[in-house]
Every structure is written in structure tokens, then in C-alpha cells.
Design an enzyme around this catalytic site. Structure first.
Site, mmCIF file in Angstrom:
data_model
loop_
_atom_site.group_PDB
_atom_site.id
_atom_site.type_symbol
_atom_site.label_atom_id
_atom_site.label_comp_id
_atom_site.label_asym_id
_atom_site.label_seq_id
_atom_site.Cartn_x
_atom_site.Cartn_y
_atom_site.Cartn_z
ATOM 1 N N LYS A 13 0.827 -1.214 0.000
ATOM 2 C CA LYS A 13 0.000 0.000 0.000
ATOM 3 C C LYS A 13 0.858 1.260 0.000
ATOM 4 C CE LYS A 13 -2.349 -0.900 3.821
ATOM 5 N NZ LYS A 13 -1.777 -2.207 4.219
ATOM 6 N N ARG A 88 -9.538 1.013 8.923
ATOM 7 C CA ARG A 88 -9.139 -0.376 9.183
ATOM 8 C C ARG A 88 -10.235 -1.123 9.933
ATOM 9 N NH1 ARG A 88 -3.174 0.569 9.037
ATOM 10 N NH2 ARG A 88 -2.084 -1.420 9.195
ATOM 11 N N ARG A 122 11.297 -6.939 5.112
ATOM 12 C CA ARG A 122 11.115 -5.509 4.798
ATOM 13 C C ARG A 122 12.037 -4.636 5.646
ATOM 14 N NH1 ARG A 122 5.212 -2.735 4.879
ATOM 15 N NH2 ARG A 122 5.249 -3.029 7.128
ATOM 16 N N ARG A 153 11.439 -2.641 11.235
ATOM 17 C CA ARG A 153 10.397 -2.190 12.161
ATOM 18 C C ARG A 153 10.105 -3.256 13.209
ATOM 19 N NH1 ARG A 153 5.517 0.007 8.486
ATOM 20 N NH2 ARG A 153 4.382 -1.130 10.078
ATOM 21 N N ARG A 164 -0.664 -9.279 13.394
ATOM 22 C CA ARG A 164 -1.207 -8.231 12.504
ATOM 23 C C ARG A 164 -2.062 -8.843 11.394
ATOM 24 N NH1 ARG A 164 3.825 -5.272 10.432
ATOM 25 N NH2 ARG A 164 2.397 -3.790 9.489
HETATM 26 P P1 AMP Z 1 0.890 0.436 9.052
HETATM 27 O O1 AMP Z 1 2.163 1.188 8.864
HETATM 28 O O2 AMP Z 1 -0.251 0.993 8.226
HETATM 29 O O3 AMP Z 1 1.037 -1.051 8.878
HETATM 30 O O4 AMP Z 1 0.443 0.661 10.572
HETATM 31 C C1 AMP Z 1 1.263 0.267 11.658
HETATM 32 C C2 AMP Z 1 0.432 0.138 12.922
HETATM 33 O O5 AMP Z 1 -0.173 1.421 13.230
HETATM 34 C C3 AMP Z 1 -0.749 -0.821 12.832
HETATM 35 O O6 AMP Z 1 -0.365 -2.171 13.058
HETATM 36 C C4 AMP Z 1 -1.665 -0.283 13.932
HETATM 37 O O7 AMP Z 1 -1.180 -0.634 15.217
HETATM 38 C C5 AMP Z 1 -1.475 1.233 13.798
HETATM 39 N N1 AMP Z 1 -2.473 1.802 12.846
HETATM 40 C C6 AMP Z 1 -2.218 2.394 11.645
HETATM 41 N N2 AMP Z 1 -3.373 2.778 11.066
HETATM 42 C C7 AMP Z 1 -4.372 2.416 11.903
HETATM 43 C C8 AMP Z 1 -5.794 2.507 11.859
HETATM 44 N N3 AMP Z 1 -6.428 3.053 10.817
HETATM 45 N N4 AMP Z 1 -6.491 2.025 12.918
HETATM 46 C C9 AMP Z 1 -5.881 1.483 13.982
HETATM 47 N N5 AMP Z 1 -4.551 1.340 14.079
HETATM 48 C C10 AMP Z 1 -3.790 1.798 13.055
#
Ligand code: AMP
Length: 206
Positions: A13, A88, A122, A153, A164
Site C-alpha cells: 500500500k 481499518r 522488509r 520495524r 497483525r
Molecule cells: P501500518 O504502517 O499501516 O502497517 O500501521 C502500523 C500500525 O499502526 C498498525 O499495526 C496499527 O497498530 C497502527 N495503525 C495504523 N493505522 C491504523 C488505523 N487506521 N487504525 C488502527 N490502528 C492503526
């Protein structure tokens, strides 16, 4: 244009959103990046988000929705946005309808078994935020684009990734039905070369 990128963690994404937002001239808004920056700056939101992120869980809806509402009210979102990682949950999607309803939702589909290997390998640049896979890097620690330090990360470690993915299936995948129901969903095959995925996304928007 108001766009959402939906898909499991590791679907690409972020990479695709960077290309598409440049092409469409709308800001790329990643809630994950916003939280990581809040954690770095030790803000209240960051401190609250960190304990959920470290466990592979979602940050509570109320925290994310308030943060996105504020961001979408900013001037640069006047002509649209590209949201990456939001919504989400169905509750977040319903809240977004009351803020700025999206025109289209791109679902980037990748099978689970591919996601695990993508995520464990990654590496993210701490300076330019570029994303790379170890299999393509000469040096695992140095960004090939800007020379910044590459980071593995914490939430890309195997145990957290499994969590996740299960959170994705339980809480985020229902959005596929939600946006199919209102006719906004377009699914592209994300298990291809990044340049081909980008082409498929742009074609689906025409
Ligand atoms: P990402 O970089 O999009 O994979 O997000 C990393 C982490 O941030 C996720 O595993 C969640 O813990 C938190 N996070 C990001 N976006 C959201 C969202 N829309 N709702 C809830 N948690 C989020």
C-alpha cells in the site's frame, strides 16, 4: 479525487500510494506513518499508540478517527486525498463517511503466505521512508536511495506479523464487503511487480 488503499500489511500500500499520490497530485496520508512520527516526537497520541502497535493490535478507533479528521481538515486535502492504512475497521469507515466520503477504494490483494516473507524481509529508511526487501539490498543497513539508515520495524518481527495478519482478517477484511456493497471497491492483484501493480491501479481509476 478521494481515494482509499485497502489491503493486508505488506500488500504494498505504501509503495503504491507514493506513486499514485504523485500522479494524481493529492497528499498521501498514512496513519501508520503519522503514528510512527508521533512516537518519535513523544506526543500524547504517540505514547498511547505505541503500546498497541508494539503488540500488532489496532490503535483504538476514537484516537485514529480524531487524528484523521484533523488531518483531512488541512488545506492540502481540498482537492482530495489518498488514505493508506485508514479505515481499518467498519467503525472507522462509517466515521469517514461523515468527514469526506471516498470516491473509490483500491483493494490490493496478496495471499497470506507471500505477505509473511515480504514483511519479515522488509526494511524501511528512517530518512526518506523508502521501503526495500533485504533480497534486493547490497547492504541491509544503508538506504540505496538516500544513504539513510535502514530499520527493521519492531512490528515486522515474525510473532507480531502473525498477530497483525489475524487482526487484518478479523477487523479490516470486512471492509471489502462494506465497500463492495456501496459500489466503490476495485480489486487489483498485488502479487506482481510493483510497476505492474501501479499500472493496474491507474487503469482501474480511469
Ligand atoms: P501500518 O504502517 O499501516 O502497517 O500501521 C502500523 C500500525 O499502526 C498498525 O499495526 C496499527 O497498530 C497502527 N495503525 C495504523 N493505522 C491504523 C488505523 N487506521 N487504525 C488502527 N490502528 C492503526
Amino acid at each position: 479525487m478521494k481515494l482509499i488503499f485497502l489491503g493486508p500489511p505488506g500488500a504494498g500500500k505504501g509503495t503504491q500510494a507514493t506513486g499514485v499520490s504523485t500522479k494524481l497530485n493529492v497528499p498521501h496520508i498514512s496513519t501508520g506513518d503519522m503514528f510512527r512520527s508521533a512516537i518519535k516526537n513523544r506526543t500524547r497520541t504517540g505514547l498511547e499508540a505505541q503500546r498497541y502497535m508494539d503488540n500488532g493490535q489496532l490503535v483504538p478507533d476514537s484516537v485514529v478517527i480524531d487524528m484523521v479528521r484533523e488531518r483531512l481538515a488541512m488545506d492540502d486535502c481540498k482537492n482530495g486525498y489518498l488514505l493508506d492504512g485508514f479505515p481499518r475497521t467498519v467503525e472507522q469507515a462509517e466515521a469517514l463517511e461523515g468527514i469526506a466520503s471516498p470516491d473509490a477504494v483500491i483493494n490490493i490483494a496478496v495471499p497470506d503466505e507471500r505477505l509473511l516473507s515480504r514483511l519479515t524481509g522488509r526494511r524501511v529508511c528512517g530518512k526518506c521512508q523508502g521501503t526495500f526487501h533485504v533480497s534486493k539490498l547490497a547492504d541491509e543497513k544503508v538506504c540505496p536511495v538516500c544513504g539513510g539508515e535502514l530499520i527493521h520495524r519492531d512490528d515486522d518481527k515474525p510473532e507480531t506479523i502473525k498477530k497483525r495478519l489475524s487482526v487484518y482478517h478479523d477487523q479490516t477484511a470486512p471492509l471489502i464487503g462494506y465497500y463492495t456493497g456501496n459500489g466503490k471497491l476495485k480489486t487489483v492483484d498485488g502479487d506482481n511487480r510493483p510497476e505492474d501493480v501501479l499500472k493496474a491501479i491507474l487503469a482501474s481509476l480511469e
